[in-house]
Design a protein around this motif. Structure first.
Motif, PDB file in Angstrom:
ATOM      1  N   GLN A   1       0.833  -1.213   0.000  1.00  0.00           N
ATOM      2  CA  GLN A   1       0.000   0.000   0.000  1.00  0.00           C
ATOM      3  C   GLN A   1       0.865   1.260   0.000  1.00  0.00           C
ATOM      4  O   GLN A   1       0.597   2.199  -0.758  1.00  0.00           O
ATOM      5  N   HIS A   2       1.891   1.303   0.829  1.00  0.00           N
ATOM      6  CA  HIS A   2       2.755   2.492   0.895  1.00  0.00           C
ATOM      7  C   HIS A   2       3.496   2.714  -0.425  1.00  0.00           C
ATOM      8  O   HIS A   2       3.665   3.851  -0.857  1.00  0.00           O
ATOM      9  N   HIS A   3       3.900   1.633  -1.048  1.00  0.00           N
ATOM     10  CA  HIS A   3       4.586   1.748  -2.336  1.00  0.00           C
ATOM     11  C   HIS A   3       3.623   2.260  -3.406  1.00  0.00           C
ATOM     12  O   HIS A   3       3.927   3.197  -4.134  1.00  0.00           O
ATOM     13  N   ARG A   4       2.460   1.659  -3.447  1.00  0.00           N
ATOM     14  CA  ARG A   4       1.461   1.994  -4.460  1.00  0.00           C
ATOM     15  C   ARG A   4       0.874   3.393  -4.267  1.00  0.00           C
ATOM     16  O   ARG A   4       0.782   4.176  -5.207  1.00  0.00           O
ATOM     17  N   ASP A   5       0.477   3.709  -3.042  1.00  0.00           N
ATOM     18  CA  ASP A   5      -0.267   4.946  -2.796  1.00  0.00           C
ATOM     19  C   ASP A   5       0.607   6.157  -2.486  1.00  0.00           C
ATOM     20  O   ASP A   5       0.228   7.281  -2.809  1.00  0.00           O
ATOM     21  N   LEU A   6       1.740   5.926  -1.833  1.00  0.00           N
ATOM     22  CA  LEU A   6       2.569   7.051  -1.413  1.00  0.00           C
ATOM     23  C   LEU A   6       3.875   7.172  -2.199  1.00  0.00           C
ATOM     24  O   LEU A   6       4.553   8.191  -2.108  1.00  0.00           O
ATOM     25  N   GLY A   7       4.221   6.109  -2.910  1.00  0.00           N
ATOM     26  CA  GLY A   7       5.479   6.141  -3.646  1.00  0.00           C
ATOM     27  C   GLY A   7       6.685   5.863  -2.766  1.00  0.00           C
ATOM     28  O   GLY A   7       7.807   6.272  -3.090  1.00  0.00           O
ATOM     29  N   VAL A   8       6.494   5.160  -1.656  1.00  0.00           N
ATOM     30  CA  VAL A   8       7.600   4.835  -0.763  1.00  0.00           C
ATOM     31  C   VAL A   8       8.553   3.887  -1.498  1.00  0.00           C
ATOM     32  O   VAL A   8       8.134   2.903  -2.099  1.00  0.00           O
ATOM     33  N   LEU A   9       9.821   4.227  -1.441  1.00  0.00           N
ATOM     34  CA  LEU A   9      10.872   3.464  -2.119  1.00  0.00           C
ATOM     35  C   LEU A   9      11.806   2.830  -1.090  1.00  0.00           C
ATOM     36  O   LEU A   9      11.881   3.295   0.056  1.00  0.00           O
ATOM     37  N   PRO A  10      12.545   1.795  -1.485  1.00  0.00           N
ATOM     38  CA  PRO A  10      13.470   1.159  -0.534  1.00  0.00           C
ATOM     39  C   PRO A  10      14.422   2.140   0.142  1.00  0.00           C
ATOM     40  O   PRO A  10      14.709   2.009   1.335  1.00  0.00           O
ATOM     41  N   GLU A  11      14.880   3.144  -0.586  1.00  0.00           N
ATOM     42  CA  GLU A  11      15.835   4.084   0.012  1.00  0.00           C
ATOM     43  C   GLU A  11      15.222   4.966   1.094  1.00  0.00           C
ATOM     44  O   GLU A  11      15.941   5.635   1.836  1.00  0.00           O
ATOM     45  N   HIS A  12      13.910   4.971   1.226  1.00  0.00           N
ATOM     46  CA  HIS A  12      13.264   5.733   2.297  1.00  0.00           C
ATOM     47  C   HIS A  12      13.354   5.016   3.651  1.00  0.00           C
ATOM     48  O   HIS A  12      13.320   5.669   4.704  1.00  0.00           O
ATOM     49  N   TYR A  13      13.445   3.692   3.640  1.00  0.00           N
ATOM     50  CA  TYR A  13      13.372   2.925   4.879  1.00  0.00           C
ATOM     51  C   TYR A  13      14.463   3.235   5.898  1.00  0.00           C
ATOM     52  O   TYR A  13      14.171   3.307   7.100  1.00  0.00           O
ATOM     53  N   PRO A  14      15.719   3.449   5.508  1.00  0.00           N
ATOM     54  CA  PRO A  14      16.719   3.797   6.537  1.00  0.00           C
ATOM     55  C   PRO A  14      16.371   5.100   7.270  1.00  0.00           C
ATOM     56  O   PRO A  14      16.556   5.192   8.489  1.00  0.00           O
ATOM     57  N   HIS A  15      15.839   6.069   6.556  1.00  0.00           N
ATOM     58  CA  HIS A  15      15.430   7.325   7.197  1.00  0.00           C
ATOM     59  C   HIS A  15      14.267   7.081   8.155  1.00  0.00           C
ATOM     60  O   HIS A  15      14.226   7.634   9.257  1.00  0.00           O
ATOM     61  N   VAL A  16      13.325   6.269   7.714  1.00  0.00           N
ATOM     62  CA  VAL A  16      12.174   5.939   8.561  1.00  0.00           C
ATOM     63  C   VAL A  16      12.655   5.248   9.838  1.00  0.00           C
ATOM     64  O   VAL A  16      12.201   5.565  10.935  1.00  0.00           O
ATOM     65  N   GLY A  17      13.600   4.325   9.691  1.00  0.00           N
ATOM     66  CA  GLY A  17      14.132   3.625  10.860  1.00  0.00           C
ATOM     67  C   GLY A  17      14.797   4.562  11.848  1.00  0.00           C
ATOM     68  O   GLY A  17      14.563   4.482  13.061  1.00  0.00           O
TER      69      GLY A  17
END
Length: 159
Positions: free
Chosen positions: A91-107
């Motif tokens: 859902q986050h990928h499809r609706d928000l455009g979340v990409l793998p490179e965003h995850y380290p920042h989120v963490g």
């Protein structure tokens, strides 16, 4: 940055899960303070992701806090949590455009936010959160990958 697959990132052991839960024990489900701290930290670290979200961030903050506390509470049911995280990643990928490179920042934003609101925070809890977040990330990325394999990527913002 290379991300590890679900098969390479096992659910952390019970001691790690207990540390994460201990850090979250005084954070009520749906904690507005936790969510605000998380998004403040995220947008400070990576201001360009702010545009991925609606101007009124409060509903998203509530969803994030509810989801995080639910995941922490239900880590004893890893198969169910993994399915939920994969759907969320899709859902986050499809609706928000979340990409793998965003995850380290989120963490980093997440660990910082929990440290700011947890009255019992320790450095051991920080390490525990990193391990749990790696498992969460692996599952969410698996869901995002399924999304890419199922259909071409089109974000809601691009529609």
């Amino acid at each position: 940055m290379t991300f590890r697959s679900v098969s390479e990132v096992p659910l952390p052991d019970q001691e790690i899960i207990d540390l994460v839960r201990q850090s979250a024990v005084d954070i009520p489900e749906g904690s507005a303070r936790l969510a605000k701290s998380f998004y403040d930290n995220l947008f400070m670290m990576v201001p360009e992701v702010r545009g991925m979200f609606a101007a009124d961030i409060k509903p998203q903050q509530q969803r994030m806090a509810d989801a995080l506390m639910s995941v922490v509470q239900h880590l004893d049911s890893p198969d169910e949590v993994a399915q939920y995280l994969q759907r969320l990643g899709h859902q986050h990928h499809r609706d928000l455009g979340v990409l793998p490179e965003h995850y380290p920042h989120v963490g980093r934003a997440l660990v910082r936010a929990v440290s700011e609101v947890s009255p019992t925070w320790t450095s051991a809890m920080s390490s525990a959160w990193v391990l749990v977040f790696q498992w969460i990330t692996a599952n969410m990325l698996a869901g995002a990958q399924q999304s890419e394999n199922a259909s071409p990527y089109v974000s809601r913002r691009a529609r």
